[in-house]
Design a protein around this motif. Sequence first.
Motif, PDB file in Angstrom:
ATOM      1  N   GLY A 119      10.352-127.204  -9.830  1.00 33.94           N
ATOM      2  CA  GLY A 119      10.646-127.788  -8.527  1.00 33.94           C
ATOM      3  C   GLY A 119       9.616-128.840  -8.128  1.00 33.94           C
ATOM      4  O   GLY A 119       8.954-129.437  -8.973  1.00 33.94           O
ATOM      5  N   GLY A 120       9.494-129.035  -6.825  1.00 27.85           N
ATOM      6  CA  GLY A 120       8.478-129.940  -6.309  1.00 27.85           C
ATOM      7  C   GLY A 120       8.690-131.382  -6.737  1.00 27.85           C
ATOM      8  O   GLY A 120       9.821-131.823  -6.911  1.00 27.85           O
ATOM      9  N   TRP A 121       7.592-132.099  -6.925  1.00 32.17           N
ATOM     10  CA  TRP A 121       7.704-133.540  -7.225  1.00 32.17           C
ATOM     11  C   TRP A 121       8.289-133.772  -8.615  1.00 32.17           C
ATOM     12  O   TRP A 121       8.972-134.765  -8.848  1.00 32.17           O
ATOM     13  CB  TRP A 121       6.347-134.228  -7.075  1.00 32.17           C
ATOM     14  CG  TRP A 121       5.307-133.771  -8.068  1.00 32.17           C
ATOM     15  CD1 TRP A 121       4.400-132.769  -7.898  1.00 32.17           C
ATOM     16  CD2 TRP A 121       5.072-134.294  -9.380  1.00 32.17           C
ATOM     17  NE1 TRP A 121       3.636-132.633  -9.029  1.00 32.17           N
ATOM     18  CE2 TRP A 121       4.016-133.553  -9.951  1.00 32.17           C
ATOM     19  CE3 TRP A 121       5.666-135.319 -10.127  1.00 32.17           C
ATOM     20  CZ2 TRP A 121       3.545-133.793 -11.239  1.00 32.17           C
ATOM     21  CZ3 TRP A 121       5.192-135.564 -11.411  1.00 32.17           C
ATOM     22  CH2 TRP A 121       4.130-134.804 -11.951  1.00 32.17           C
ATOM     23  N   VAL A 122       8.061-132.848  -9.553  1.00 32.36           N
ATOM     24  CA  VAL A 122       8.635-132.987 -10.892  1.00 32.36           C
ATOM     25  C   VAL A 122      10.153-133.045 -10.789  1.00 32.36           C
ATOM     26  O   VAL A 122      10.816-133.897 -11.389  1.00 32.36           O
ATOM     27  CB  VAL A 122       8.224-131.780 -11.771  1.00 32.36           C
ATOM     28  CG1 VAL A 122       8.767-131.966 -13.184  1.00 32.36           C
ATOM     29  CG2 VAL A 122       6.728-131.608 -11.795  1.00 32.36           C
ATOM     30  N   SER A 127      15.282-135.771 -10.947  1.00 32.60           N
ATOM     31  CA  SER A 127      16.587-135.909 -10.298  1.00 32.60           C
ATOM     32  C   SER A 127      16.882-137.363  -9.909  1.00 32.60           C
ATOM     33  O   SER A 127      18.024-137.823 -10.034  1.00 32.60           O
ATOM     34  CB  SER A 127      16.656-135.017  -9.056  1.00 32.60           C
ATOM     35  OG  SER A 127      16.547-133.662  -9.431  1.00 32.60           O
ATOM     36  N   ARG A 128      15.850-138.084  -9.461  1.00 34.52           N
ATOM     37  CA  ARG A 128      16.089-139.477  -9.068  1.00 34.52           C
ATOM     38  C   ARG A 128      16.370-140.351 -10.293  1.00 34.52           C
ATOM     39  O   ARG A 128      17.213-141.242 -10.244  1.00 34.52           O
ATOM     40  CB  ARG A 128      14.891-140.027  -8.289  1.00 34.52           C
ATOM     41  CG  ARG A 128      14.681-139.435  -6.893  1.00 34.52           C
ATOM     42  CD  ARG A 128      15.857-139.645  -5.957  1.00 34.52           C
ATOM     43  NE  ARG A 128      16.924-138.657  -6.132  1.00 34.52           N
ATOM     44  CZ  ARG A 128      16.861-137.403  -5.672  1.00 34.52           C
ATOM     45  NH1 ARG A 128      15.809-137.004  -4.987  1.00 34.52           N
ATOM     46  NH2 ARG A 128      17.852-136.564  -5.887  1.00 34.52           N
ATOM     47  N   VAL A 129      15.659-140.086 -11.397  1.00 30.33           N
ATOM     48  CA  VAL A 129      15.924-140.841 -12.623  1.00 30.33           C
ATOM     49  C   VAL A 129      17.365-140.561 -13.072  1.00 30.33           C
ATOM     50  O   VAL A 129      18.096-141.464 -13.482  1.00 30.33           O
ATOM     51  CB  VAL A 129      14.919-140.477 -13.736  1.00 30.33           C
ATOM     52  CG1 VAL A 129      15.331-141.129 -15.052  1.00 30.33           C
ATOM     53  CG2 VAL A 129      13.519-140.924 -13.357  1.00 30.33           C
ATOM     54  N   ALA A 130      17.782-139.307 -12.970  1.00 27.65           N
ATOM     55  CA  ALA A 130      19.154-138.942 -13.330  1.00 27.65           C
ATOM     56  C   ALA A 130      20.147-139.722 -12.464  1.00 27.65           C
ATOM     57  O   ALA A 130      21.137-140.260 -12.967  1.00 27.65           O
ATOM     58  CB  ALA A 130      19.353-137.437 -13.160  1.00 27.65           C
ATOM     59  N   ASP A 131      19.859-139.797 -11.169  1.00 28.65           N
ATOM     60  CA  ASP A 131      20.724-140.569 -10.266  1.00 28.65           C
ATOM     61  C   ASP A 131      20.819-142.014 -10.715  1.00 28.65           C
ATOM     62  O   ASP A 131      21.904-142.601 -10.753  1.00 28.65           O
ATOM     63  CB  ASP A 131      20.159-140.535  -8.828  1.00 28.65           C
ATOM     64  CG  ASP A 131      20.340-139.172  -8.194  1.00 28.65           C
ATOM     65  OD1 ASP A 131      21.144-138.383  -8.736  1.00 28.65           O
ATOM     66  OD2 ASP A 131      19.686-138.907  -7.178  1.00 28.65           O
ATOM     67  N   ALA A 132      19.660-142.576 -11.050  1.00 26.65           N
ATOM     68  CA  ALA A 132      19.608-143.981 -11.444  1.00 26.65           C
ATOM     69  C   ALA A 132      20.461-144.220 -12.690  1.00 26.65           C
ATOM     70  O   ALA A 132      21.255-145.166 -12.738  1.00 26.65           O
ATOM     71  CB  ALA A 132      18.164-144.389 -11.698  1.00 26.65           C
ATOM     72  N   VAL A 133      20.301-143.341 -13.701  1.00 25.82           N
ATOM     73  CA  VAL A 133      21.068-143.499 -14.934  1.00 25.82           C
ATOM     74  C   VAL A 133      22.556-143.380 -14.644  1.00 25.82           C
ATOM     75  O   VAL A 133      23.382-144.148 -15.136  1.00 25.82           O
ATOM     76  CB  VAL A 133      20.635-142.457 -15.983  1.00 25.82           C
ATOM     77  CG1 VAL A 133      21.580-142.477 -17.178  1.00 25.82           C
ATOM     78  CG2 VAL A 133      19.208-142.724 -16.439  1.00 25.82           C
ATOM     79  N   GLN A 134      22.888-142.419 -13.792  1.00 33.42           N
ATOM     80  CA  GLN A 134      24.306-142.172 -13.541  1.00 33.42           C
ATOM     81  C   GLN A 134      24.960-143.270 -12.719  1.00 33.42           C
ATOM     82  O   GLN A 134      26.179-143.430 -12.749  1.00 33.42           O
ATOM     83  CB  GLN A 134      24.481-140.827 -12.834  1.00 33.42           C
ATOM     84  CG  GLN A 134      25.855-140.252 -13.098  1.00 33.42           C
ATOM     85  CD  GLN A 134      25.978-138.847 -12.589  1.00 33.42           C
ATOM     86  OE1 GLN A 134      25.436-138.500 -11.552  1.00 33.42           O
ATOM     87  NE2 GLN A 134      26.692-138.012 -13.320  1.00 33.42           N
TER      88      GLN A 134
ATOM     89  N   GLY B  56       3.456-110.600  -3.790  1.00 36.88           N
ATOM     90  CA  GLY B  56       3.395-112.054  -3.846  1.00 36.88           C
ATOM     91  C   GLY B  56       4.717-112.662  -4.268  1.00 36.88           C
ATOM     92  O   GLY B  56       4.759-113.663  -4.958  1.00 36.88           O
ATOM     93  N   LEU B  57       5.811-112.029  -3.866  1.00 38.52           N
ATOM     94  CA  LEU B  57       7.144-112.503  -4.261  1.00 38.52           C
ATOM     95  C   LEU B  57       7.896-113.133  -3.092  1.00 38.52           C
ATOM     96  O   LEU B  57       9.108-113.250  -3.117  1.00 38.52           O
ATOM     97  CB  LEU B  57       7.985-111.330  -4.768  1.00 38.52           C
ATOM     98  CG  LEU B  57       7.776-110.834  -6.188  1.00 38.52           C
ATOM     99  CD1 LEU B  57       8.713-109.670  -6.455  1.00 38.52           C
ATOM    100  CD2 LEU B  57       8.002-111.935  -7.191  1.00 38.52           C
ATOM    101  N   LEU B  58       7.150-113.518  -2.053  1.00 39.25           N
ATOM    102  CA  LEU B  58       7.818-114.044  -0.864  1.00 39.25           C
ATOM    103  C   LEU B  58       8.645-115.276  -1.193  1.00 39.25           C
ATOM    104  O   LEU B  58       8.243-116.096  -2.008  1.00 39.25           O
ATOM    105  CB  LEU B  58       6.777-114.390   0.198  1.00 39.25           C
ATOM    106  CG  LEU B  58       6.122-113.203   0.897  1.00 39.25           C
ATOM    107  CD1 LEU B  58       5.028-113.680   1.836  1.00 39.25           C
ATOM    108  CD2 LEU B  58       7.143-112.378   1.665  1.00 39.25           C
ATOM    109  N   PRO B  59       9.816-115.402  -0.569  1.00 39.49           N
ATOM    110  CA  PRO B  59      10.642-116.587  -0.825  1.00 39.49           C
ATOM    111  C   PRO B  59       9.977-117.831  -0.267  1.00 39.49           C
ATOM    112  O   PRO B  59       9.040-117.755   0.523  1.00 39.49           O
ATOM    113  CB  PRO B  59      11.941-116.270  -0.079  1.00 39.49           C
ATOM    114  CG  PRO B  59      11.571-115.251   0.941  1.00 39.49           C
ATOM    115  CD  PRO B  59      10.432-114.470   0.369  1.00 39.49           C
ATOM    116  N   LYS B  60      10.518-118.982  -0.695  1.00 39.97           N
ATOM    117  CA  LYS B  60       9.992-120.263  -0.237  1.00 39.97           C
ATOM    118  C   LYS B  60      10.016-120.318   1.279  1.00 39.97           C
ATOM    119  O   LYS B  60      10.969-119.905   1.901  1.00 39.97           O
ATOM    120  CB  LYS B  60      10.848-121.402  -0.798  1.00 39.97           C
ATOM    121  CG  LYS B  60      10.093-122.279  -1.746  1.00 39.97           C
ATOM    122  CD  LYS B  60      10.945-123.471  -2.137  1.00 39.97           C
ATOM    123  CE  LYS B  60      10.211-124.275  -3.187  1.00 39.97           C
ATOM    124  NZ  LYS B  60      11.091-125.175  -3.896  1.00 39.97           N
ATOM    125  N   GLY B  61       8.983-120.822   1.876  1.00 32.56           N
ATOM    126  CA  GLY B  61       8.966-120.979   3.320  1.00 32.56           C
ATOM    127  C   GLY B  61       8.311-119.804   4.025  1.00 32.56           C
ATOM    128  O   GLY B  61       7.923-119.915   5.177  1.00 32.56           O
TER     129      GLY B  61
END
Lengths: 290, 331
Positions: A119-122, A127-134, B56-61
Amino acid sequence: MKLRRRSRSGRLAVEPADPVAAKPPVPTSLKIGAAILGIFVVVAAFAPLIATHDPAFQDLTDKLASPSAEHWLGTDQLGRDAFSRLVYAARTDLIVGFLAALFPLILGTTLGAIAGFFGGWVDTVISRVADAVQSFPVYVFLIALVFVLGTGVMPILVAFTAIAWVPYTRLIRTEILRAKGLDYVAAAVVAGLPHRRILFRHVLPNSVRQTVVYFMSDVILATVTLATLSFLGLGLPVEQPEWGRMISEGRTFLRNQWWLSTVPGLVIVALGMGYALIGDGLAQRLRGDG
Amino acid sequence: MTTALEVRNLSVEITRHGHTIRPVDDVSLSVDAGDCLGLVGESGAGKSMTLKAILGLLPKGARVTSGELLLHTAEGTLASIDPISVRGHGISMVFQEPMTALNPTRRVVDIIADGARAHRDMSKSEAHETAVRLLGEVGVPAPERRARAWPHQLSGGLRQRVMIAMALATEPDVLLCDEPTTALDVTVQDQILGLLDRIRRERGLSIIFVTHDLAVIGQVAQEVAVMYAGRVVETGPVRPVLDRSLHPYTNALVTSIPHVDIGTDQRLRTIEGAPPDPANFPPGCRFSPRCPFAQPDCTRAEHVLVEQATDHRTACIHPEALASISVEGSP
């Protein structure tokens, strides 16, 4: 309940099915599809034995001949044996078509797994690169890439991989987001398993079902696209026997030598059917109602 | 008796769309070595959230805003620990749904062996042997053969036994059970409760058992903590708490247990009203709007657990109101 023979343990053959060993039956569509694909694989593997002539040998004194005992599917405009070219083309189309779907699968699955799991910035970047390609029209992008990269198998594989990874990434990412929330992943986390192990042993194996099914349809698409590119005169070298190019070259003679285009076309359809049936059977099997 | 695990002043907050709610508010719990602590309360009382925070399994947020986790150490002292670091060591968890808590693409033996190998270095075959031995210990018949099974080939009861074996594979001191019998039918539930009790005694394991079923608590727990609206409202040894409740909420829960001999013309007893919205907890005692004994000063009551009898604490500021009525229908 199905009865199973257990010769290894020496127990009676009429013993009720061991629930641990019992396997659901293989769907018919999977069997037929595998048989069709099997025929293609055998033809490709033993092409030199099956072909009646050298596929590259030209005999300009005997061009555009009708089917005969000597030339089963006649000869093309350069006097090459059409049947032999058809057989050799199986090698190209089967292998390149398969790899042109396999590489995107590998790239797309890896990127999707990373995006979904961490998740996060990765995730945002992928996902944005995928959008661009698509956002590019597929054929325009593909033809441009192949045009720039040049002739040969490698350029084709690079171009396909650069474009076709997107659906895999999206599929896997969504599936992983779902799988991440499941209890057995939490259980693995609680047990103290390392991230990598959780991703590859617990999350990914439960996220690939749809991808496998999608892959089968993608192989068809890749094979047909490969033929289309050759039809347009792009991608593979001109000398290399390839179904799409055979269709393209035979087009001019459709009125008198209709088989030159039609037979390779039907062969592509047959291969596509084979893949489709396998995909259908796998989907059925993986849904658990085989 | 030594304390195996202690949670001090745990608070969990969730921020969503700019609003902050506190589903776990200043919760303190402790479980003695070899004991079972029952954690009871309605859905949304914060029971599961408390367990998740411990691991330490709390969900996001969601985040722990205050609190301390103390675990009994080999030196015999309580040490403050980080949830992440105890994973696979001091604390294990048995999940509610045995259907979703076992990886469908792994064989039973691998699921259990994974935990064993995460806990300490052992070869594949050693881990395999450990897994089969654990399957035997949790009462799986023909463990050698079942070890090769896939989770979907097992019944609910067997899956829950596999879950327990999996939790034991890391050799924990404390086992957290999140309603482990709720998804099972009653006879199987009884077997699993018996199994947990046997394992607790044999291994000297401490258990925190989360459930909304008071009958289950009476069966497995020695100590009980009752949660309402994110707070612990009553704690104590199991019999006094269930038989002579000192908090109207506990009392209401006890009297709500349906009995087989109830007449067909009688309605089941219920607690009036609904659990409060975590975004908008009532002031003072959070049970006061639903409490039949509520006094005007209840809405200003501070939340403090006061010891009224030996080890028996309640947050109710008018426990005498309950003492005046006879408790019916205790399990």
